[in-house]
Write an enzyme that holds these catalytic residues in place. Structure first.
Site, PDB file in Angstrom:
ATOM      1  N   HIS A   1       6.835  29.111 -49.277  1.00 35.50           N
ATOM      2  CA  HIS A   1       7.397  27.660 -49.402  1.00 35.50           C
ATOM      3  C   HIS A   1       8.811  27.571 -50.389  1.00 35.50           C
ATOM      4  CE1 HIS A   1       2.736  27.179 -49.533  1.00 35.50           C
ATOM      5  NE2 HIS A   1       2.747  28.357 -50.072  1.00 35.50           N
TER       6      HIS A   1
ATOM      7  N   SER B   1      36.994  23.494 -44.116  1.00 36.56           N
ATOM      8  CA  SER B   1      37.216  21.893 -43.846  1.00 36.56           C
ATOM      9  C   SER B   1      38.637  21.544 -43.879  1.00 36.56           C
ATOM     10  CB  SER B   1      36.315  21.434 -45.006  1.00 36.56           C
ATOM     11  OG  SER B   1      36.691  20.172 -45.370  1.00 36.56           O
TER      12      SER B   1
ATOM     13  N   LYS C   1      36.201  25.148 -48.900  1.00 39.50           N
ATOM     14  CA  LYS C   1      34.900  25.260 -48.107  1.00 39.50           C
ATOM     15  C   LYS C   1      35.085  26.318 -46.982  1.00 39.50           C
ATOM     16  CE  LYS C   1      32.067  22.572 -47.315  1.00 39.50           C
ATOM     17  NZ  LYS C   1      31.029  21.900 -47.296  1.00 39.50           N
TER      18      LYS C   1
ATOM     19  N   ASN D   1      14.340  25.942   2.095  1.00 44.49           N
ATOM     20  CA  ASN D   1      13.242  25.934   1.060  1.00 44.49           C
ATOM     21  C   ASN D   1      12.853  27.491   0.501  1.00 44.49           C
ATOM     22  OD1 ASN D   1      13.485  23.524   1.547  1.00 44.49           O
ATOM     23  ND2 ASN D   1      11.082  23.289   2.513  1.00 44.49           N
TER      24      ASN D   1
ATOM     25  N   ASN E   1      32.377  27.578 -44.005  1.00 42.83           N
ATOM     26  CA  ASN E   1      31.042  26.885 -43.601  1.00 42.83           C
ATOM     27  C   ASN E   1      30.534  27.860 -42.628  1.00 42.83           C
ATOM     28  OD1 ASN E   1      31.267  24.672 -45.029  1.00 42.83           O
ATOM     29  ND2 ASN E   1      32.537  23.573 -43.361  1.00 42.83           N
TER      30      ASN E   1
ATOM     31  N   TYR F   1       7.661  22.104  -0.742  1.00 44.79           N
ATOM     32  CA  TYR F   1       8.992  21.850  -1.370  1.00 44.79           C
ATOM     33  C   TYR F   1       9.260  20.106  -1.477  1.00 44.79           C
ATOM     34  CZ  TYR F   1      14.061  21.507  -2.360  1.00 44.79           C
ATOM     35  OH  TYR F   1      15.177  21.042  -2.805  1.00 44.79           O
TER      36      TYR F   1
ATOM     37  N   GLU G   1      24.890  27.309 -37.814  1.00 42.75           N
ATOM     38  CA  GLU G   1      24.444  26.087 -37.605  1.00 42.75           C
ATOM     39  C   GLU G   1      24.470  25.571 -36.229  1.00 42.75           C
ATOM     40  OE1 GLU G   1      26.881  23.386 -40.138  1.00 42.75           O
ATOM     41  OE2 GLU G   1      26.606  24.841 -41.657  1.00 42.75           O
TER      42      GLU G   1
ATOM     43  N   GLN H   1      15.255  20.465  -6.850  1.00 43.61           N
ATOM     44  CA  GLN H   1      16.701  20.779  -7.234  1.00 43.61           C
ATOM     45  C   GLN H   1      16.965  20.652  -8.562  1.00 43.61           C
ATOM     46  OE1 GLN H   1      19.643  19.757  -3.972  1.00 43.61           O
ATOM     47  NE2 GLN H   1      20.257  18.415  -5.566  1.00 43.61           N
TER      48      GLN H   1
ATOM     49  N   SER I   1      24.040  19.683  -4.528  1.00 41.40           N
ATOM     50  CA  SER I   1      23.818  20.400  -5.699  1.00 41.40           C
ATOM     51  C   SER I   1      24.748  21.447  -5.784  1.00 41.40           C
ATOM     52  CB  SER I   1      22.355  21.131  -5.356  1.00 41.40           C
ATOM     53  OG  SER I   1      22.457  21.820  -4.333  1.00 41.40           O
TER      54      SER I   1
HETATM   55  N1  ARG Z   1      19.873  22.432  -2.764  1.00 39.36           N
HETATM   56  C1  ARG Z   1      18.326  22.476  -2.415  1.00 39.36           C
HETATM   57  C2  ARG Z   1      17.808  22.882  -3.853  1.00 39.36           C
HETATM   58  O1  ARG Z   1      18.413  23.119  -4.769  1.00 39.36           O
HETATM   59  C3  ARG Z   1      18.062  23.327  -1.389  1.00 39.36           C
HETATM   60  C4  ARG Z   1      16.839  23.304  -0.745  1.00 39.36           C
HETATM   61  C5  ARG Z   1      16.861  21.915   0.349  1.00 39.36           C
HETATM   62  N2  ARG Z   1      15.849  21.851   1.140  1.00 39.36           N
HETATM   63  C6  ARG Z   1      15.619  20.717   1.624  1.00 39.36           C
HETATM   64  N3  ARG Z   1      14.480  20.771   2.284  1.00 39.36           N
HETATM   65  N4  ARG Z   1      16.166  19.524   1.527  1.00 39.36           N
HETATM   66  O2  ARG Z   1      16.533  22.597  -3.679  1.00 39.36           O
END
Ligand code: ARG
Length: 456
Positions: free
Chosen positions: A155, A276, A282, A109, A284, A316, A289, A321, A22
């Site tokens: 409306h 444009s 134009k 965790n 815009n 957990y 948007e 993640q 991650s």
């Molecule tokens: N990268 C993990 C997350 O974002 C961190 C926690 C990892 N914990 C575990 N028990 N694998 O959730």
């Protein structure tokens, strides 16, 4: 590098590592991760769980890592599993055994739950400040155009005369509610999970109140399972951000309409419009948007979070993640939208004559014409019917209520007299709506003043 090597005989495959990692999106929490670790190490030292001097060495090692990341001397390794692993690994590289003591009585965790909260608490405040800036701009505009008559719509049909200031302050009210939702969400988020450890707390004699106060948390989570498996604060923040996007998107829709030649109520500054590639004439409203379009991303992020969380058993699970990309995207998107939107509104040119011209068509003073009869004693339903017939007559003759001669009025209802014309003047119709919350110019100014006071 993994932290959990002991029981494994083989390396993680490259694809599994990439899939599992991650760091590409949680590296943005490096600062919060280090702050959290500093507080944790300090507490471990104070409680005698590790030696005071070891704790101090860990704290200064962490501070050094932070300044090295910020100066660019230390690059975050994108092959690491996550930011927590990277920082702890780096600390151990630098300090040896003392680096390895940091994770005593802690799990990733509770660490990740802490980091997200520390990060999001700051973001809630940033978004709130940005919305306050927008509301202040809305107050400026409302005060400046407090007596600018425009058609109010239902409306998308012209309905009754209002003032532009009044219309603008309707949005200020929506954003004020968003601010109060952000404050609420912050309060619930302000609870420190560290000490929940993996799921079941710890046998070490830690003092969670030390960490909480070092990190500026108002409260401490009361259940270790909930402490590590709660992501309500992500869902709630994303929900608040979704409502912010609903408001920005509706406002954008109006800006887009108002910029069209059909309305031409406003003109955006060149700095906030685009042209444009083929049509030379134009101009815009792309910014508006895009803001309208980006609401979809934020709603999607909220749906992602709800779906990720809805089916996982305590505590957990790795599914969680998935929380970060969704909530980070929602926050980034809203901030990006506000960065573009607020100055766009601030610099937008308002065209009162065009609003006045639009107000002159569409019989938006018909209610006032009926009210005029009612005030003279005609029951409202009869007054309503007579006015409807008069409108039909005006349409047939191609004229307006202001221009239709009195004899024509009298043919339909003989209660009408000369006084009518003053009563149905659009300026009067807008300004006589002095009821609390109405479009009257003094009301608008008073509301803007009240809102400014709320903001300060
Ligand atoms: N990268 C993990 C997350 O974002 C961190 C926690 C990892 N914990 C575990 N028990 N694998 O959730």
């Amino acid at each position: 590098m993994q932290l959990w090597k002991g029981r494994f005989q083989k390396e993680l495959s490259k694809t599994t590592n990439d899939f599992n990692s991650s760091i590409s999106f949680d590296s943005r929490m490096y600062k919060e991760d280090i702050e959290g670790s500093i507080a944790h190490a300090t507490m471990l030292g104070k409680c005698g769980i590790i030696k005071e001097e070891d704790s101090q060495e860990i704290v200064s090692g962490l501070k050094q890592i932070l300044s090295d990341i910020e100066s660019g001397a230390l690059q975050i390794d994108m092959e690491a599993e996550d930011i927590h692993t990277f920082i702890e690994g780096e600390l151990t590289k630098r300090l040896g055994d003392n680096g390895k003591r940091l994770h005593t009585s802690r799990s990733r965790n509770d660490q990740v739950a802490l980091d997200i909260k520390l990060y999001l608490k700051k973001e809630v405040k940033k978004v709130k400040t940005m919305i306050e800036e927008l509301v202040a701009v809305l107050c400026d505009k409302a005060e400046k155009y407090s007596d600018t008559v425009m058609p109010g719509y239902t409306h998308l049909q012209r309905a009754q005369p209002i003032t532009f200031g009044h219309h603008i302050l309707a949005y200020a009210e929506m954003f004020l509610r968003d601010i109060s939702r952000l404050e609420d969400c912050y309060k619930r988020m302000d609870e420190m999970p560290l000490g929940s450890c993996a799921l079941a707390g710890t046998t070490y004699p830690i003092d969670r109140s030390i960490t909480a106060s070092l990190l500026g948390f108002e409260r401490i989570t009361n259940n270790s399972l909930d402490g590590v498996s709660d992501r309500d604060y992500c869902i709630e923040f994303a929900s608040v951000l979704s409502i912010v996007m609903v408001h920005l998107s509706r406002f954008s829709e109006e800006i887009i309409m108002w910029c069209s030649w059909e309305f031409k109520f406003v003109e955006l500054d060149d700095a906030f419009s685009t042209g444009s590639s083929i049509m030379p004439q134009k101009k815009n409203p792309d910014i508006a948007e895009l803001v309208r379009g980006k609401s979809g991303r934020v709603f999607g992020d909220t749906m992602t979070l709800l779906t990720v969380m809805k089916g996982i058993a305590l505590a957990y699970n790795k599914d969680m993640q998935e929380d970060k990309e969704a909530i980070f995207d929602a926050v980034d998107t809203v901030k990006m939208c506000l960065t573009a939107f607020t100055p766009m509104i601030d610099t937008m040119k308002v065209l009162p004559q065009n609003m006045r011209k639009a107000a002159a068509g569409g019989f938006i003073n018909a209610t006032d014409c009926a009210d005029y009869l009612t005030k003279k004693g005609v029951p409202f339903r009869d007054a309503y019917k007579a006015t409807g017939e008069i409108v039909a007559l005006c349409i047939e003759k191609g004229t307006t209520l202001e221009e239709l001669p009195l004899e024509e009025y009298k043919k339909i209802c003989d209660v009408f007299d000369e006084g009518l014309y003053a009563e149905i003047s659009l300026e009067k119709c807008a300004n006589e709506r002095k009821v609390l919350g109405g479009p009257n110019s003094e009301n608008v100014k008073a509301q803007a003043k009240r809102i400014r006071e709320l903001l300060s």
